[in-house]
Design an enzyme around this catalytic site. Structure first.
Site, PDB file in Angstrom:
ATOM      1  NE  ARG A 120      -4.076  -2.024   2.057  1.00  0.00           N
ATOM      2  CZ  ARG A 120      -4.022  -3.172   2.690  1.00  0.00           C
ATOM      3  NH1 ARG A 120      -2.990  -3.434   3.490  1.00  0.00           N
ATOM      4  NH2 ARG A 120      -4.972  -4.075   2.545  1.00  0.00           N
ATOM      5  CE  LYS A 142      -1.653  13.686 -13.646  1.00  0.00           C
ATOM      6  NZ  LYS A 142      -2.184  14.181 -14.931  1.00  0.00           N
ATOM      7  CD  GLU A 184       5.380  16.267 -22.310  1.00  0.00           C
ATOM      8  OE1 GLU A 184       4.798  17.279 -21.849  1.00  0.00           O
ATOM      9  OE2 GLU A 184       4.767  15.257 -22.697  1.00  0.00           O
ATOM     10  CE  LYS A 224       4.321  17.285 -14.437  1.00  0.00           C
ATOM     11  NZ  LYS A 224       4.520  16.015 -15.151  1.00  0.00           N
ATOM     12  CD  GLU A 234      -5.342  16.399 -14.631  1.00  0.00           C
ATOM     13  OE1 GLU A 234      -6.099  16.212 -15.577  1.00  0.00           O
ATOM     14  OE2 GLU A 234      -4.188  15.940 -14.568  1.00  0.00           O
ATOM     15  NE  ARG A 241      -0.176  16.677 -12.115  1.00  0.00           N
ATOM     16  CZ  ARG A 241       0.544  15.960 -11.273  1.00  0.00           C
ATOM     17  NH1 ARG A 241       0.311  16.008  -9.987  1.00  0.00           N
ATOM     18  NH2 ARG A 241       1.521  15.184 -11.723  1.00  0.00           N
ATOM     19  CG  ASN A 245      -3.624  16.654 -19.277  1.00  0.00           C
ATOM     20  OD1 ASN A 245      -2.709  15.863 -19.117  1.00  0.00           O
ATOM     21  ND2 ASN A 245      -4.583  16.817 -18.388  1.00  0.00           N
ATOM     22  CG  HIS A 248      -0.324  15.358 -23.171  1.00  0.00           C
ATOM     23  ND1 HIS A 248       0.364  16.514 -23.475  1.00  0.00           N
ATOM     24  CD2 HIS A 248       0.584  14.534 -22.576  1.00  0.00           C
ATOM     25  CE1 HIS A 248       1.620  16.395 -23.073  1.00  0.00           C
ATOM     26  NE2 HIS A 248       1.780  15.201 -22.529  1.00  0.00           N
ATOM     27  CG  HIS A 252      -2.413  10.549 -24.247  1.00  0.00           C
ATOM     28  ND1 HIS A 252      -2.886  10.920 -23.006  1.00  0.00           N
ATOM     29  CD2 HIS A 252      -1.061  10.589 -24.141  1.00  0.00           C
ATOM     30  CE1 HIS A 252      -1.863  11.162 -22.188  1.00  0.00           C
ATOM     31  NE2 HIS A 252      -0.743  10.973 -22.874  1.00  0.00           N
ATOM     32  CG  HIS A 265       4.747  10.665 -24.556  1.00  0.00           C
ATOM     33  ND1 HIS A 265       3.378  10.495 -24.551  1.00  0.00           N
ATOM     34  CD2 HIS A 265       4.996  11.766 -23.799  1.00  0.00           C
ATOM     35  CE1 HIS A 265       2.823  11.442 -23.814  1.00  0.00           C
ATOM     36  NE2 HIS A 265       3.775  12.219 -23.345  1.00  0.00           N
TER      37      HIS A 265
END
Length: 363
Positions: A120, A142, A184, A224, A234, A241, A245, A248, A252, A265
């Site tokens: 956990r 993330k 980026e 960032k 987010e 945040r 994106n 993206h 994506h 990417h």
């Protein structure tokens, strides 16, 4: 360059990002300190990094077990996630243990998610070895893996205890991978920093030997980190945040429809940044001249501005609807009000989006 520190402050933790050259010794000192305090330390890397940084892994010694996954986006899978968890269990890591994620964004996301899930949650350190990871995926906590329905649909927010961005590690990167990372950097300029965008516009950063690179990595980490500090998970109703994106939602979809690995990417994001710029223009925010400026900066950093070969527009639209940023069936787009200022919008006319896809080479 002297080592610089960027501090990330979240609701639950504060940690440093170390940016500099030849940071290997400093990192090994931290690892030895953790071990001397009773922590078990295990590293996860990929086959390319294990070979390229062989001397550094050797310097770690036998006290740190290393698990190697195949290089490439396909390692961000449920199967490899399970293998990493089994490895951590085999090393008998307890809740005081520490996972080292040594690699690019794939390794950082995979190992970070394993650290978030095992027992956990155990501590981990990000050691990004690609430009993309240094300026983006290693900052902000993330973590995640891909499933057949889409990219990063499974994961967790789990902040590292430290990040070590050693610019010298980038010297082993293939030029195509370096260019991927610049997507980026360009994104950060487009969404929040006109000065950064203009620096890239005036003279592209071509490789790891560029003397500006260390400062640019630090600059991007600050951008960032500031966004993450304000909106860690987010959850902001708008902006926050989610602004990270930019490009993206389009990018994506390219990765999903083309098949993960067909485009790096950053290559997919390069196309996505141009598409987002076109959308911003169609909505009346920026000019066609601004779109052309963005297209030139993307291409100047050896990134595609349109699809290499046609992909079906209907499949790209379907992939966008499965994106993790969709809320209540509504696609959230990030657009630019001007270069250096972005905002989120709730959906857009899908006929317009389809037309933008076709302008970017879709069939």
């Amino acid at each position: 360059m002297p080592t610089k520190q960027v501090i990330v402050e979240t609701s639950l933790s504060t940690y440093p990002i170390h940016v500099g050259r030849s940071l290997g010794g400093q990192l090994i000192e931290e690892i030895e300190g953790l071990i001397s305090n009773g922590a078990l330390v295990a590293a996860v890397t990929d086959s390319n990094v294990r070979e390229a940084q062989a001397a550094w892994f050797e310097a770690l010694g036998e006290k740190v077990a290393v698990f190697t996954v195949p290089a490439g986006e396909t390692s961000k899978s449920v199967a490899h996630f399970g293998e990493v968890l089994d490895f951590l269990a085999a090393q008998k890591l307890d809740r005081g243990g520490v996972v080292l994620a040594v690699g690019g964004g794939v390794v950082g996301d995979l190992a970070g998610y394993a650290a978030a899930s095992y027992l956990r949650g155990v501590r981990f350190i990000q050691v990004p070895t690609t430009l993309l990871a240094m300026v983006d995926s290693s900052v902000g906590g993330k973590t995640g893996i891909n499933i057949s329905a889409g990219k990063n649909l499974v994961g967790a927010f789990h902040q590292p205890i430290a990040v070590y961005s050693d610019i010298d590690m980038l010297k082993t990167m293939p030029p195509r991978e370096f260019a991927s990372g610049m997507a980026e950097v360009i994104k950060h300029g487009m969404l929040q920093d006109l000065e950064l965008f203009e620096l890239l516009e005036a003279s592209p950063i071509g490789g790891p030997d560029d003397e500006r690179l260390g400062s640019v990595v630090e600059w991007n980490c600050k951008i960032k980190a500031a966004v993450v500090n304000a909106d860690e998970k987010e959850t902001a109703a708008s902006g926050g945040r989610a602004l990270l994106n930019l490009g993206h939602t389009f990018g994506h979809a390219v990765e999903n429809v083309a098949g993960y690995g067909q485009y790096l990417h950053g290559e997919a994001i390069g196309i996505g940044l141009v598409a987002a710029a076109i959308l911003s223009e169609r909505l009346g925010f920026i000019s066609s001249t601004d779109v052309e400026r963005i297209r030139k900066v993307v291409s100047g950093h050896r990134l595609p501005t349109k699809l290499n070969s046609p992909l079906p527009a209907d499949k790209l639209l379907s992939a966008m609807r499965l994106d993790k940023k969709v809320k209540a069936g509504v696609i959230r787009f990030v657009i630019m009000k001007r270069i250096g200022q972005a905002e989120t919008i709730e959906s857009a006319d899908m006929a317009m989006i389809e037309a933008i896809w076709r302008e970017c080479g879709a069939s």
